[in-house]
Design an enzyme around this catalytic site. Structure first.
Site, mmCIF file in Angstrom:
data_model
loop_
_atom_site.group_PDB
_atom_site.id
_atom_site.type_symbol
_atom_site.label_atom_id
_atom_site.label_comp_id
_atom_site.label_asym_id
_atom_site.label_seq_id
_atom_site.Cartn_x
_atom_site.Cartn_y
_atom_site.Cartn_z
ATOM 1 C CD GLN A 106 35.374 48.276 15.357
ATOM 2 O OE1 GLN A 106 36.329 47.612 15.705
ATOM 3 N NE2 GLN A 106 34.160 47.756 15.280
ATOM 4 C CG HIS A 146 37.537 46.790 19.773
ATOM 5 N ND1 HIS A 146 37.508 45.743 20.636
ATOM 6 C CD2 HIS A 146 36.392 46.719 19.052
ATOM 7 C CE1 HIS A 146 36.380 45.060 20.462
ATOM 8 N NE2 HIS A 146 35.683 45.635 19.515
ATOM 9 C CD GLU A 184 36.783 43.257 12.053
ATOM 10 O OE1 GLU A 184 37.222 44.398 12.339
ATOM 11 O OE2 GLU A 184 36.878 42.283 12.822
ATOM 12 C CG HIS A 185 32.622 45.080 12.167
ATOM 13 N ND1 HIS A 185 33.871 45.277 12.733
ATOM 14 C CD2 HIS A 185 32.162 43.915 12.697
ATOM 15 C CE1 HIS A 185 34.142 44.282 13.564
ATOM 16 N NE2 HIS A 185 33.129 43.439 13.567
ATOM 17 C CG ASP A 226 30.771 43.338 17.923
ATOM 18 O OD1 ASP A 226 31.140 42.917 16.814
ATOM 19 O OD2 ASP A 226 30.923 44.509 18.298
ATOM 20 C CG HIS A 251 51.889 10.658 -14.575
ATOM 21 N ND1 HIS A 251 53.140 10.726 -14.024
ATOM 22 C CD2 HIS A 251 51.079 11.360 -13.731
ATOM 23 C CE1 HIS A 251 53.093 11.432 -12.897
ATOM 24 N NE2 HIS A 251 51.849 11.834 -12.698
#
Lengths: 427, 427
Positions: A256, A259, A324-325, A358, A417
């Site tokens: 991770q 990145h 996220e993960h 991934d 209406h």
């Protein structure tokens, strides 16, 4: 290189995550708005002008020809081609279960009602340029759209320094059946997708990650078209029990951290020994990695470890962060999973490193970041359909229930209406 | 009062619809951003200050007590209460079919993967103040959230001139089981929901319509929380065949036109006689309606009629417009429905006026406007859940497929991603 907090400091952990969100200051919004407006007004001319200005590339047409696409794809290795093909099959296998059909309900007096599920007409996939290229993202974005039944899928990617597109991206486009590819990047690309130009017809939805200009442009065009999400930097949270291998945990945290310098890697363990062993491994493994500089920055800024009293407490803290993960590197991950309330994607057991998901396992890697797993979804088939409801009342049914409808309309002072019902009931 | 276009002018029709979209100019964005930031920094103090400034109301607390809520609800008529109860049951009946459970798939070598569907933790419903009150919107927003399993549902509504909340809104809140109600409106209310204050805990998603400040605030907080949509002014498109009653068509067009001067009412017919008859009816019926002024403005600006060559052509044009509400006032609506590609909600047959769906039939009346039915969904149970995927690979499976994963990771120059697999495969 992994900052350690104690359990009283978990508030800091939350703010670590939140402060990584993409912040759009007024100056950026102003700059991007001007580009959007320019492209909206001047179409291709503006797009070509920005491409020269930002990408340093003077193009005379935006569309990648099918010859160019084929030629670029042919440069890929057979191993890469085969692996992409396998990944494609796995992604289709996982996502096909998300296809939904709508429903129809019947009631008394000829009343029926239901929901239809319809594919979007057209989708634009943004593929970032720059040093690294992510063909896996093309599969993750395009395959669910294909399963949803979207007919027109367009790809936009900035021109490389050679003025073409990367071979791996070309292959990915061909694998998912995309033949409409344009060499355009940045906010000008998002504008072209949202508003259309002479050579790029507008789309209904824009998906795919990008830099801060792309993110800001997506936020601003949201409503004129749909978008997937405002993706922030990536993050992983690993929960490791005593049986987890510190080498494997360290390898996953590093996957991770490599990145970008904003990426976050968090370890929640149940013993100090584990944290210490992982720290040692991080030092050791980082030495052999090409992206050392990014990893150091990322771990310095957003690498955290915390020793918890129990696995239950680990999950509680993870739920606060909504990663996220999430890796459950524990002996019985199936027992912990039901306790997980907020996480984009969960990787179960010692063997399932995040990189399986991934690239290959089949689940989508386009996931909510920065705590937004509390309310956003992973990309999926649902992201590429829209729903439409329908309702039928017979005249008998309308007459039977007309008084209630009139009461409700009049309570809101909407007399017309009420009249629409009255006109039909006095026959 | 209904402008007539001929078939060559349908491009104008499209721009009529699109120009009604909520436009957010930089000045508005600047003003609203400042309010959001102020509330984020100063919490309740800022909210109370803006409430004094914008609503002219000096409050000492924001929360509506349960005594006040009960007392206000008790002021409602029994007819209103009964009608709301029936509407609630119908809305639950339609929406319960939207509850989804996720799925789990198994593969070779102990691989399994799936998707969980989880309710959002908390949702804020914004209920606009002003002259008219819309208790039906409370049902439409809250009931799908309840079915989704959302535990905390909060309501915000600006204080009335008397400093309380409207009895019908209080009743609606009680009917859907909301007891956390605050007297706050505008951008300051949206800020409180998105960021939290001393007395209002933040939520995960904000839903409900509002004025241009509310819409702009929702757009700006999107990403920090989820939102439903940026709702623009309402619209109806009626397709009428020769058997349709011009009185009924006129009544339905008027029910849309009375909403606000920006509302749009479009008639697609297959004969000039029908258009003429509807025009006459519009004149006649409008004279008896309390909201004449709004209706005149709305029909002048956005009321359109068009004579088409066939019902098929009517539907084609409707698909270009992607109306929020579509009435198929035709003999065999079931035959036309499959041709409808873009519409928020479709009302089938002569008897089903839009107001049945607005209040009572069970389908949701929170619908995409301004052509966004091309890509946005009606509000539903799906709007209040988020999905989370999971993946399990055994060590054998990882070893079997490891080479492919490594190939893909290395193609993206992400060596640490590859290493996470290698670390596990060399054992």
């Amino acid at each position: 290189m992994l900052k350690q907090l104690n359990i009283e400091q978990i508030d800091q952990l939350q703010s670590y995550i939140e402060e990584r969100r993409v912040v759009m200051n007024p100056a950026l919004i102003g700059r991007v708005s001007a580009i959007l407006e320019d492209v909206r007004m001047h179409g291709d001319e503006a797009v070509l002008r920005y491409t020269k200005q930002f990408d340093g590339m003077e193009l005379n047409k935006l569309r990648v020809s099918s010859e160019e696409l084929n030629a670029q794809a042919d440069l890929c290795t057979p191993e890469f081609r085969r692996s992409m093909q396998q990944a494609k099959e796995n992604i289709l296998f996982y996502h096909q279960a998300q296809i939904s059909k709508g429903y129809r309900l019947e009631k008394e007096m000829g009343i029926y009602l239901g929901q239809r599920v319809l594919p979007l007409d057209s989708v634009g996939i943004y593929v970032p340029g720059g040093s690294a290229q992510y063909p896996s993202s093309v599969l993750m974005n395009a395959l669910p759209a294909r399963l949803a039944g979207v007919k027109r899928i367009v790809m936009l990617t900035p021109p490389s320094k050679e003025g073409s597109i990367h071979p791996n991206i070309a292959l990915a486009a061909k694998l998912v059946g995309i033949d409409e590819v344009y060499k355009v990047g940045g906010a000008q690309g998002i504008a072209a997708l949202a508003y259309g130009t002479q050579s790029i017809a507008k789309v209904d939805k824009i998906v795919g990650p990008g830099n801060v200009y792309v993110a800001c442009a997506k936020k601003l065009v949201f409503g004129d078209v749909d978008i997937d999400m405002i993706a922030g930097p990536s993050e992983i949270l690993v929960i490791g029990d005593e049986g987890a291998n510190p080498k494997w945990i360290a390898a996953d945290l590093l996957s991770q951290a490599e990145h970008d310098p904003q990426a976050s890697a968090v370890l929640l363990a149940v013993s100090q020994n584990m944290v210490d062993a992982v720290k040692q491994e991080l030092q050791k493994q980082t030495r052999c990695l090409p992206r050392q500089k990014i990893i150091h920055e990322s771990l310095e800024n957003y690498g955290l470890a915390l020793v918890c009293e129990s696995l239950q407490q680990c999950v509680d803290i993870s739920n606060q962060i909504a990663p996220e993960h999430l890796e459950l590197m524990v002996d019985k991950p199936e027992e912990l999973l039901p306790l997980v309330r907020h996480a984009g994607s969960v990787f179960l057991g010692y063997a399932t490193c995040e990189s399986v998901g991934d690239y290959f396992g089949g689940t989508n890697h386009v996931l909510p970041t920065g705590g937004t797993a509390r309310f956003f979804n992973p990309l999926g088939v649902d992201s590429f359909v829209k729903k439409s409801s329908y309702l039928h009342y017979s005249i008998e049914a309308l007459q039977a229930y007309g008084d209630s409808i009139i009461t409700l309309a009049e309570a809101e002072q909407l007399q017309a209406h009420a009249n629409a019902v009255k006109a039909r009931c006095k026959t």
